[in-house]
Design an enzyme around this catalytic site. Structure first.
Site, PDB file in Angstrom:
ATOM      1  N   CYS A   1       1.004  -1.176  -0.109  1.00 49.39           N
ATOM      2  CA  CYS A   1       0.327  -0.052  -0.226  1.00 49.39           C
ATOM      3  C   CYS A   1       0.721   1.085  -0.068  1.00 49.39           C
ATOM      4  O   CYS A   1       1.725   1.357   0.927  1.00 49.39           O
ATOM      5  CB  CYS A   1      -0.839  -0.271   1.403  1.00 49.39           C
TER       6      CYS A   1
ATOM      7  N   HIS B   1      -9.068  -3.172  -1.843  1.00 44.50           N
ATOM      8  CA  HIS B   1      -8.293  -2.767  -1.223  1.00 44.50           C
ATOM      9  C   HIS B   1      -8.380  -1.692  -1.287  1.00 44.50           C
ATOM     10  O   HIS B   1      -8.525  -0.881  -0.073  1.00 44.50           O
ATOM     11  CB  HIS B   1      -6.905  -3.027  -1.810  1.00 44.50           C
ATOM     12  N   GLU B   2      -8.814  -0.836  -1.933  1.00 43.50           N
ATOM     13  CA  GLU B   2      -8.739   0.668  -2.338  1.00 43.50           C
ATOM     14  C   GLU B   2     -10.037   0.793  -1.597  1.00 43.50           C
ATOM     15  O   GLU B   2     -10.291   2.023  -1.332  1.00 43.50           O
ATOM     16  CB  GLU B   2      -8.795   1.045  -3.960  1.00 43.50           C
TER      17      GLU B   2
END
Length: 169
Positions: A92, A134-135
């Site tokens: 990330c 994830h986003e």
């Protein structure tokens, strides 16, 4: 276009839940353009507006090798289509230098608006499905480190805090 500063864990602003975009206008399109420039410069494959301290439900993603498949998700919503979990090593831009294995559903449906404000739907699998989830976590105030053990999360937090105190980026 402009490069935007990326917030880093454990910055509490990363825990802010993003608000829906009410109108896709020039300011949102400028944000999208700036987010792509920032993501490509970092370099990364996904960036949520929360990571650049804009708390709106906007995500940009490009999982292609040559930056040829930019995707914009405004007000994205996901539905899990297959409960079978896939494991990916996730990193990330807000947790620089750390990668951990995370399990997520491998097949989802996502509905969102594009850069022009048009509704669309995708049923991604594999890396794109993982990246979208994830986003979207970012938009909900979550980070990939929330999916790993408390011990590993604490270790990452400690190392990043030491790095920040030393003034290293």
């Amino acid at each position: 276009m402009a490069l935007l500063p990326i917030l880093e864990f454990p910055d509490p602003r990363l825990r802010t839940v993003a608000k829906p975009v009410t109108q896709v206008d020039d300011s949102i399109r400028q944000l999208v353009d700036d987010m792509f420039e920032t993501m490509y410069d970092a370099p990364g494959i996904g960036l949520a507006a929360t990571q650049v301290n804009v708390h709106k439900r906007v995500v940009v993603i490009d999982v292609s090798e040559d930056k040829s498949q930019p995707l914009v998700f405004i007000n994205p919503e996901i539905e899990v289509l297959d409960e079978e979990l896939s494991q990916y090593d996730e990193g990330c831009l807000s947790v620089p230098g750390f990668y951990e294995t995370v399990e997520r559903p491998g097949h989802i449906r996502v509905k969102a608006l594009d850069r022009a404000g048009n509704a669309f739907e995708l049923q991604p699998q594999g890396l794109l499905a993982v990246c979208i989830q994830h986003e979207l976590d970012h938009l909900n105030g979550k980070l990939f480190v929330d999916h790993i053990s408390p011990f590993k999360r604490s270790r990452i937090r400690s190392k990043l805090e030491k790095k920040h105190k030393a003034g290293v980026r």
